[in-house]
Design an enzyme around this catalytic site. Structure first.
Site, PDB file in Angstrom:
ATOM      1  N   HIS A   1       0.832  -1.205   0.000  1.00 51.52           N
ATOM      2  CA  HIS A   1       0.000   0.000   0.000  1.00 51.52           C
ATOM      3  C   HIS A   1       0.862   1.249   0.000  1.00 51.52           C
ATOM      4  O   HIS A   1       2.017   1.237   0.447  1.00 51.52           O
ATOM      5  CB  HIS A   1      -0.956   0.007   1.204  1.00 51.52           C
ATOM      6  N   CYS A   2       0.290   2.340  -0.509  1.00 48.06           N
ATOM      7  CA  CYS A   2       0.934   3.647  -0.435  1.00 48.06           C
ATOM      8  C   CYS A   2       0.100   4.505   0.515  1.00 48.06           C
ATOM      9  O   CYS A   2      -0.548   3.985   1.412  1.00 48.06           O
ATOM     10  CB  CYS A   2       1.071   4.263  -1.822  1.00 48.06           C
ATOM     11  N   ALA A   3       0.052   5.803   0.274  1.00 50.69           N
ATOM     12  CA  ALA A   3      -0.639   6.690   1.214  1.00 50.69           C
ATOM     13  C   ALA A   3      -2.151   6.558   1.176  1.00 50.69           C
ATOM     14  O   ALA A   3      -2.827   6.808   2.175  1.00 50.69           O
ATOM     15  CB  ALA A   3      -0.248   8.143   0.936  1.00 50.69           C
TER      16      ALA A   3
ATOM     17  N   ARG B   1      -3.946   3.951  -1.190  1.00 49.72           N
ATOM     18  CA  ARG B   1      -4.517   2.829  -1.937  1.00 49.72           C
ATOM     19  C   ARG B   1      -3.774   1.518  -1.718  1.00 49.72           C
ATOM     20  O   ARG B   1      -2.592   1.506  -1.401  1.00 49.72           O
ATOM     21  CB  ARG B   1      -4.544   3.158  -3.427  1.00 49.72           C
TER      22      ARG B   1
END
Length: 618
Positions: free
Chosen positions: A25-27, A29
């Site tokens: 995951h990123c910030a 999604r």
């Protein structure tokens, strides 16, 4: 829909675990790589409460969630067998493992205090030196020099709640900055000043029992523990669009007043209870207390329960202004050094003599693990002699009424912190503990391991008679760093196993052992080796370098290859990797560390390839 329910729903709608190649995951999604895109129900996902939209880009199936993506991802990792593609080597903790109450308490205390011990010991030693030179009138206490050095030595202890807030927040998995804000409120200047003000204060009509929380231990740990639950509860219903602002505000609004009204006074009572309880036991018979502490301290260290005494020592110093336990424990440390020196003088085994010689110096300065696991406990009798000597030395020190004015690690370096009443008895007790251990070993002896016979050509290597161990040489040239400094928490926490970091100066990686290549990641950034003696070693070049997808890495081996120590395994381009925004600092981990007594590392600041790096002690 809760984060846990949402994570389950998303896994189902992307086609189940069996359809997921990887996920990270990123910030905002979750980024999936799916085996079969047609099995994912994009329309149903977009209609799921909690999912903002679904984006397909660069071969990734991206489920956009928002600010709570981290919590959803954590539930997904906990509830499934999926791997985090950002950290493909991370091992999930066994949630079914049962731990007793004492084990949990020791784990919590060690997790909170172990990152601080270096700073506490260093500041404590400086504080002791400052007390010594000021009492000898070697420095003017009104001078700027004294003011600055005293601030350097005292700041860690005065602002101890803030330091504990950071480590406690890591342990209880809560917002570290909110925890620091709570601790900051406890030592806020106006609050400290109000303690000495005769006027009574109240919060919404409820009387406040004001206490000086500088240097306190228990109140902030209780506060952060409660914060973790409060924060989790607010996170469960505050909308993600405002969660990053509203949850910290509500947490401060609830936790800070509750700390002043309840957790602070209760924590202070616990601290006073620990200090008074120990003082009561000590006053019953200082001689017995010193004998028990000096004799059994290293036994406590072996079983890991020594962490339970750290809050008591700090509470004693905070509540009473001194601690009587630390000087006694120094006798236990020096007795191990003495026993090891005795082994060095008496042993005829060259390998044991070499290990005992280096371990003696380390033990004098408070590092007893190589001494215990490598020499005294391995030979059994020297460990017993050391315990007897430590008990006698501890009894002498305690009988003399010695105290520590600040926290430090028990060692010869801590002597300045014991300066004052009873200091002469400290010196006598430490000399007795050290010399008696040497004498007992020399007179009563031990089972000296026989020298290993020379190997005949072509014959299999024999294990050392004295100590079963395996030496790992450095696979890289560069600067040596402790594993705790890794920017990847899985490595830094030791969850992957014990080891060391190397910041390489050239992109050539060779084998640290004779063994077999068990894993070569397709991207080339990580290699797993099993040595001929069974050590499982992971070498991971950089952090998150998996995202480079093999760029700048040139693999020279494949899975199943049998390799020799010093054989070329990998070449990589340091400058290109750094230019792409990644570090090349490389953890070298013994992933099956739990199967060994210890993994010892070099003390050299820099190494070249094939220099000594690690010792795996069986």
């Amino acid at each position: 829909m809760s984060d846990k329910e949402l994570s389950k729903k998303i896994v189902t709608l992307v086609g189940g675990e069996e359809n997921v190649n990887s996920v990270f995951h990123c910030a905002t999604r979750l980024r999936f790589k799916l085996k079969d895109r047609t099995k994912a129900d994009k329309a149903a996902l977009e209609a799921t409460p909690g999912v903002i939209t679904v984006v397909e880009s660069s071969g990734q199936f991206q489920v956009v969630i928002g600010n709570n993506v981290g919590q959803v991802f954590e539930h997904m990792m906990a509830e499934t067998n999926l791997q985090d593609a950002d950290n493909p080597n991370a091992k999930k903790e066994a949630s079914s493992e049962k731990t007793n109450v004492l084990g949990k308490a020791v784990d919590i205390i060690s997790s909170i205090f172990s990152p601080l011990l270096g700073a506490l010991a260093g500041a404590g030693l400086l504080k002791g030196i400052m007390a010594l030179i000021s009492s000898l009138h070697w420095i003017d206490t009104a001078s700027g020099t004294y003011l600055i050095l005293n601030a350097a030595s005292d700041s860690v202890f005065y602002f101890l709640p803030i330091f504990l807030a950071i480590t406690s927040s890591r342990k209880f998995k809560t917002n570290a900055f909110v925890s620091v804000a709570v601790a900051g409120a406890l030592v806020y200047p106006d609050v400290i000043a109000a303690v000495d003000n005769p006027a009574k204060l109240a919060f919404l009509g409820i009387p406040i029992i004001l206490i000086k929380y500088s240097s306190s231990v228990i109140p902030i740990i209780l506060a952060v523990w409660v914060q973790s639950y409060v924060e989790r509860w607010f996170n469960s219903f505050v909308h993600q669009s405002v969660k990053n602002i509203i949850v910290p505000m509500l947490s401060l609004l609830v936790v800070v007043p509750l700390t002043f009204l309840a957790f602070g006074p209760v924590g202070n009572l616990i601290s006073q209870g620990l200090a008074n309880g120990f003082t009561w036991v000590y006053n019953l018979s200082p001689l017995i207390a010193g004998a028990v502490a000096g004799a059994f301290w290293q036994v406590f260290v072996i079983f890991g329960v020594h962490w339970g005494f750290v809050p008591i020592m700090l509470s004693n110093i905070s509540t009473l202004g001194y601690d009587t336990m630390l000087p006694m424990l120094t006798a236990a440390v020096l007795s191990q050094a003495g026993a090891t020196l005795g082994v060095f003088l008496k042993s005829r085994n060259t390998q044991m003599k070499a290990l005992a010689g280096s371990s003696t110096l380390a033990a004098v300065f408070g590092i007893t693990e190589p001494t215990i696991y490598g020499v005294t406990l391995k030979l059994k009798k020297p460990f017993i002699y050391a315990c007897i000597s430590g008990g006698i030395g501890g009894a002498i020190i305690a009988s003399g009424g010695a105290t520590a004015k600040s926290f430090s690690l028990p060692s010869l370096l801590a002597l300045p912190t014991y300066f004052g009443a009873g200091f002469l008895w400290v010196v006598i007790g430490l000399l007795v503990a050290f010399i008696l251990a040497v004498v007992l070993v020399m007179i009563l002896g031990f089972d000296d391991p026989k020298e290993e016979t020379a190997k005949t050509e072509g014959a299999p290597a024999k294990k050392e008679a004295a100590i079963e161990k395996e030496i790992l040489v450095s696979p890289l040239q560069g600067k040596v760093l402790p594993l705790e400094q890794s920017s990847d928490v899985a490595f830094a926490s030791g969850a992957m196993g014990k080891g060391i970091l190397i910041d390489p100066t050239e992109g050539v990686l060779t084998s640290p052992v004779n063994g077999t290549i068990t894993t070569v990641f397709p991207t080339g950034h990580a290699i797993g080796i099993t040595s001929n003696d069974g050590a499982e070693i992971l070498i991971h070049v950089g952090v998150n370098t998996v995202k480079l997808k093999g760029q700048f890495f040139d693999k020279r081996v494949k899975e199943g290859d049998v390799v020799k120590q010093g054989q070329l395994l990998l070449e990589f381009d340091i400058e290109q990797i750094k230019a792409a925004g990644y570090t090349t600092t490389t953890p070298i981990i013994v992933t099956n560390s739990a199967q060994y007594l210890d993994v010892l590392s070099t003390i050299e600041p820099e190494v070249k390839r094939e220099d000594y790096l690690l010792t795996v002690v069986v």
